[in-house]
Write a protein that holds these residues in place. Sequence first.
Motif, PDB file in Angstrom:
ATOM      1  N   ARG A 189      16.326  15.495 -49.739  1.00 54.10           N
ATOM      2  CA  ARG A 189      15.888  16.902 -49.741  1.00 54.10           C
ATOM      3  C   ARG A 189      15.431  17.331 -48.347  1.00 54.10           C
ATOM      4  NH1 ARG A 189      11.555  18.164 -54.095  1.00 54.10           N
ATOM      5  NH2 ARG A 189      11.918  20.253 -53.216  1.00 54.10           N
ATOM      6  N   THR A 190      14.780  16.413 -47.631  1.00 52.63           N
ATOM      7  CA  THR A 190      14.350  16.742 -46.263  1.00 52.63           C
ATOM      8  C   THR A 190      15.553  16.958 -45.358  1.00 52.63           C
ATOM      9  OG1 THR A 190      12.353  15.400 -46.574  1.00 52.63           O
ATOM     10  CG2 THR A 190      12.970  15.937 -44.312  1.00 52.63           C
ATOM     11  N   PHE A 191      16.571  16.076 -45.490  1.00 51.85           N
ATOM     12  CA  PHE A 191      17.798  16.248 -44.697  1.00 51.85           C
ATOM     13  C   PHE A 191      18.470  17.578 -45.036  1.00 51.85           C
ATOM     14  CE2 PHE A 191      17.731  11.600 -43.986  1.00 51.85           C
ATOM     15  CZ  PHE A 191      18.060  11.575 -42.637  1.00 51.85           C
ATOM     16  N   ALA A 192      18.456  17.955 -46.297  1.00 53.00           N
ATOM     17  CA  ALA A 192      19.137  19.181 -46.735  1.00 53.00           C
ATOM     18  C   ALA A 192      18.522  20.436 -46.117  1.00 53.00           C
ATOM     19  CB  ALA A 192      19.107  19.270 -48.256  1.00 53.00           C
ATOM     20  N   GLN A 193      17.275  20.359 -45.678  1.00 51.54           N
ATOM     21  CA  GLN A 193      16.626  21.507 -45.043  1.00 51.54           C
ATOM     22  C   GLN A 193      17.123  21.745 -43.626  1.00 51.54           C
ATOM     23  OE1 GLN A 193      12.423  20.774 -45.328  1.00 51.54           O
ATOM     24  NE2 GLN A 193      12.426  20.803 -47.590  1.00 51.54           N
ATOM     25  N   GLY A 194      17.796  20.761 -43.036  1.00 54.24           N
ATOM     26  CA  GLY A 194      18.402  20.922 -41.711  1.00 54.24           C
ATOM     27  C   GLY A 194      17.427  20.833 -40.558  1.00 54.24           C
ATOM     28  N   ASN A 195      16.244  20.243 -40.770  1.00 51.19           N
ATOM     29  CA  ASN A 195      15.234  20.190 -39.710  1.00 51.19           C
ATOM     30  C   ASN A 195      15.075  18.812 -39.081  1.00 51.19           C
ATOM     31  OD1 ASN A 195      14.587  22.896 -40.228  1.00 51.19           O
ATOM     32  ND2 ASN A 195      13.192  22.292 -41.890  1.00 51.19           N
ATOM     33  N   THR A 203      12.092  13.670 -25.922  1.00 52.97           N
ATOM     34  CA  THR A 203      12.462  14.891 -25.214  1.00 52.97           C
ATOM     35  C   THR A 203      12.649  16.030 -26.214  1.00 52.97           C
ATOM     36  OG1 THR A 203      14.150  15.951 -23.811  1.00 52.97           O
ATOM     37  CG2 THR A 203      14.903  14.215 -25.316  1.00 52.97           C
ATOM     38  N   THR A 204      12.405  17.237 -25.799  1.00 55.47           N
ATOM     39  CA  THR A 204      12.656  18.390 -26.666  1.00 55.47           C
ATOM     40  C   THR A 204      13.940  19.100 -26.279  1.00 55.47           C
ATOM     41  OG1 THR A 204      11.322  19.771 -25.171  1.00 55.47           O
ATOM     42  CG2 THR A 204      10.209  18.767 -27.070  1.00 55.47           C
ATOM     43  N   GLU A 205      14.537  18.714 -25.134  1.00 49.11           N
ATOM     44  CA  GLU A 205      15.720  19.402 -24.626  1.00 49.11           C
ATOM     45  C   GLU A 205      17.011  18.784 -25.145  1.00 49.11           C
ATOM     46  OE1 GLU A 205      17.553  20.847 -20.308  1.00 49.11           O
ATOM     47  OE2 GLU A 205      15.660  19.721 -20.423  1.00 49.11           O
ATOM     48  N   TYR A 206      17.014  17.480 -25.359  1.00 51.27           N
ATOM     49  CA  TYR A 206      18.256  16.800 -25.728  1.00 51.27           C
ATOM     50  C   TYR A 206      18.155  16.142 -27.106  1.00 51.27           C
ATOM     51  CZ  TYR A 206      19.200  17.429 -20.784  1.00 51.27           C
ATOM     52  OH  TYR A 206      19.380  17.973 -19.538  1.00 51.27           O
ATOM     53  N   THR A 207      17.469  16.741 -28.016  1.00 49.77           N
ATOM     54  CA  THR A 207      17.391  16.182 -29.371  1.00 49.77           C
ATOM     55  C   THR A 207      18.726  16.359 -30.086  1.00 49.77           C
ATOM     56  OG1 THR A 207      16.551  18.267 -30.242  1.00 49.77           O
ATOM     57  CG2 THR A 207      14.920  16.609 -29.549  1.00 49.77           C
ATOM     58  N   VAL A 208      18.947  15.511 -31.067  1.00 51.60           N
ATOM     59  CA  VAL A 208      20.209  15.523 -31.822  1.00 51.60           C
ATOM     60  C   VAL A 208      19.899  15.822 -33.279  1.00 51.60           C
ATOM     61  CG1 VAL A 208      22.217  14.173 -32.524  1.00 51.60           C
ATOM     62  CG2 VAL A 208      21.216  13.855 -30.240  1.00 51.60           C
ATOM     63  N   ALA A 209      20.560  16.837 -33.824  1.00 44.52           N
ATOM     64  CA  ALA A 209      20.379  17.168 -35.239  1.00 44.52           C
ATOM     65  C   ALA A 209      21.049  16.110 -36.112  1.00 44.52           C
ATOM     66  CB  ALA A 209      20.969  18.542 -35.531  1.00 44.52           C
ATOM     67  N   VAL A 210      20.409  15.803 -37.229  1.00 46.33           N
ATOM     68  CA  VAL A 210      20.950  14.823 -38.176  1.00 46.33           C
ATOM     69  C   VAL A 210      21.268  15.557 -39.474  1.00 46.33           C
ATOM     70  CG1 VAL A 210      20.583  12.627 -39.351  1.00 46.33           C
ATOM     71  CG2 VAL A 210      19.472  13.062 -37.140  1.00 46.33           C
ATOM     72  N   PRO A 211      22.556  15.794 -39.766  1.00 47.82           N
ATOM     73  CA  PRO A 211      22.919  16.528 -40.986  1.00 47.82           C
ATOM     74  C   PRO A 211      22.738  15.654 -42.226  1.00 47.82           C
ATOM     75  CG  PRO A 211      24.891  15.781 -39.857  1.00 47.82           C
ATOM     76  CD  PRO A 211      23.728  15.442 -38.951  1.00 47.82           C
ATOM     77  N   SER A 213      24.861  14.886 -44.329  1.00 48.60           N
ATOM     78  CA  SER A 213      26.017  13.997 -44.539  1.00 48.60           C
ATOM     79  C   SER A 213      25.777  12.608 -43.967  1.00 48.60           C
ATOM     80  CB  SER A 213      27.272  14.608 -43.911  1.00 48.60           C
ATOM     81  OG  SER A 213      27.081  14.789 -42.513  1.00 48.60           O
ATOM     82  N   MET A 214      24.754  12.487 -43.100  1.00 44.44           N
ATOM     83  CA  MET A 214      24.423  11.180 -42.514  1.00 44.44           C
ATOM     84  C   MET A 214      23.577  10.326 -43.460  1.00 44.44           C
ATOM     85  SD  MET A 214      25.726  10.712 -39.528  1.00 44.44           S
ATOM     86  CE  MET A 214      24.644   9.452 -38.829  1.00 44.44           C
ATOM     87  N   PHE A 215      23.063  10.938 -44.516  1.00 43.11           N
ATOM     88  CA  PHE A 215      22.165  10.208 -45.416  1.00 43.11           C
ATOM     89  C   PHE A 215      22.796   8.923 -45.981  1.00 43.11           C
ATOM     90  CE2 PHE A 215      20.603   9.189 -49.636  1.00 43.11           C
ATOM     91  CZ  PHE A 215      19.236   9.098 -49.435  1.00 43.11           C
ATOM     92  N   PRO A 216      24.004   8.954 -46.554  1.00 44.31           N
ATOM     93  CA  PRO A 216      24.580   7.711 -47.092  1.00 44.31           C
ATOM     94  C   PRO A 216      24.741   6.622 -46.039  1.00 44.31           C
ATOM     95  CG  PRO A 216      25.795   9.612 -47.887  1.00 44.31           C
ATOM     96  CD  PRO A 216      24.884  10.100 -46.805  1.00 44.31           C
ATOM     97  N   GLY A 217      25.147   7.029 -44.832  1.00 43.75           N
ATOM     98  CA  GLY A 217      25.325   6.048 -43.764  1.00 43.75           C
ATOM     99  C   GLY A 217      24.014   5.394 -43.358  1.00 43.75           C
ATOM    100  N   LEU A 218      22.953   6.209 -43.246  1.00 48.57           N
ATOM    101  CA  LEU A 218      21.649   5.649 -42.890  1.00 48.57           C
ATOM    102  C   LEU A 218      21.120   4.737 -43.990  1.00 48.57           C
ATOM    103  CD1 LEU A 218      20.010   8.856 -41.375  1.00 48.57           C
ATOM    104  CD2 LEU A 218      20.677   6.795 -40.125  1.00 48.57           C
ATOM    105  N   ILE A 291       9.065   3.979 -35.438  1.00 50.02           N
ATOM    106  CA  ILE A 291      10.237   3.881 -34.575  1.00 50.02           C
ATOM    107  C   ILE A 291      11.131   5.105 -34.682  1.00 50.02           C
ATOM    108  CG2 ILE A 291      12.355   2.554 -34.158  1.00 50.02           C
ATOM    109  CD1 ILE A 291      10.845   0.073 -35.149  1.00 50.02           C
ATOM    110  N   LEU A 292      11.291   5.650 -35.901  1.00 49.71           N
ATOM    111  CA  LEU A 292      12.258   6.713 -36.157  1.00 49.71           C
ATOM    112  C   LEU A 292      11.575   7.938 -36.753  1.00 49.71           C
ATOM    113  CD1 LEU A 292      14.997   4.454 -37.791  1.00 49.71           C
ATOM    114  CD2 LEU A 292      15.123   5.488 -35.510  1.00 49.71           C
ATOM    115  N   PRO A 293      12.230   9.105 -36.688  1.00 55.05           N
ATOM    116  CA  PRO A 293      11.697  10.280 -37.393  1.00 55.05           C
ATOM    117  C   PRO A 293      11.497   9.971 -38.873  1.00 55.05           C
ATOM    118  CG  PRO A 293      13.486  10.925 -35.943  1.00 55.05           C
ATOM    119  CD  PRO A 293      13.445   9.431 -35.916  1.00 55.05           C
ATOM    120  N   GLU A 294      10.568  10.667 -39.503  1.00 56.65           N
ATOM    121  CA  GLU A 294      10.148  10.295 -40.850  1.00 56.65           C
ATOM    122  C   GLU A 294      11.307  10.173 -41.822  1.00 56.65           C
ATOM    123  OE1 GLU A 294       7.261  11.875 -44.476  1.00 56.65           O
ATOM    124  OE2 GLU A 294       7.459  13.050 -42.627  1.00 56.65           O
ATOM    125  N   ALA A 295      12.176  11.186 -41.879  1.00 58.01           N
ATOM    126  CA  ALA A 295      13.268  11.161 -42.850  1.00 58.01           C
ATOM    127  C   ALA A 295      14.284  10.077 -42.530  1.00 58.01           C
ATOM    128  CB  ALA A 295      13.950  12.527 -42.917  1.00 58.01           C
TER     129      ALA A 295
END
Length: 372
Positions: A189-195, A203-211, A213-218, A291-295
């Motif tokens: 549900r957190t991934f589905a919000q797109g945040n 860095t705040t300039e070169y962050t990468v969005a995680v859609p 669709s990446m949930f199953p892979g992670l 180590i990683l973002p919460e979601a």
Amino acid sequence: MAPAPPPAASFSPSEVQRRLAAGACWVRRGARLYDLSSFVRHHPGGEQLLRARAGQDISADLDGPPHRHSANARRWLEQYYVGELRGEQQGSMENEAVALEETQKTDPAMEPRFKVVDWDKDLVDWRKPLLWQVGHLGEKYDEWVHQPVTRPIRLFHSDLIEGLSKTVWYSVPIIWVPLVLYLSWSYYRTFAQGNVRLFTSFTTEYTVAVPKSMFPGLFMLGTFLWSLIEYLIHRFLFHMKPPSDSYYLIMLHFVMHGQHHKAPFDGSRLVFPPVPASLVIGVFYLCMQLILPEAVGGTVFAGGLLGYVLYDMTHYYLHFGSPHKGSYLYSLKAHHVKHHFAHQKSGFGISTKLWDYCFHTLTPEKPHLKTQ
């Protein structure tokens, strides 16, 4: 008219196991239980053989060939009758006997080799909890702990702590699978919000969005990483050789993994008990969150937690299951049997042999010439 005989006493498998752990020599014939403790105390010549069969079904020994005096043996046995085994089909005592019997019907690579022990002359007193004794074994500990026996182990004096050190196999999926499902649903549900974005802590300039669709892979990445963690823990932590002069490190090794190698068919100690498991799992979860973002970290953790459940269930099955010859699980079981009974310094993978291939720690294909 003669009075009716009193009803036979009834014992649960756990009650029988407690008596075995206390040093009694109980055997059974079907569901009938016999206490041979007094016999073995007064007949030391037969003690090793009887102790090796403690807790097992001796029906085949009495009823089948080549025994010519089976009827006399059965009559002799009846004087030691104490009662009936309750819940035989579901009890751990039955499971252990069936598992051992089924394993011994297979090829030599699958045959356990147990040490025949004179319990009164062993390096430890089996009538007392073992954890406080093993630290005194010193340089003899490593050889002793890798000589498997067929009786259960008691670790602690306290019944409460002893109970917390044991568990039934099905407690693992009952406790942890709902947590896997909850975390997966919550983080999807957190991934589905797109945040969700990577590298926000750097860095705040070169962050990468995680859609989403990446949930199953992670999630699958977490399961895959668990298989590596499982291998590394088993090889470098569980199979460390504690210093012979360190009483507490020997105790630590024994409570972590040594007791499992000493009594590999103690069904109550084959999976990780929930209380200590929750502490370790909590540490892994905090590491992922740091180590990683919460979601992202939570999803990887959920996949790893499922990997842990599969690992514990596979481990239990490799001890008590009877896979079909030629199947993948049969290959895993042969791999694990050789790890326990012939090649303790190899064969560290439980749920997969992948990392044994990668790190060249596969058990040899040919049977080891030196038996326990």
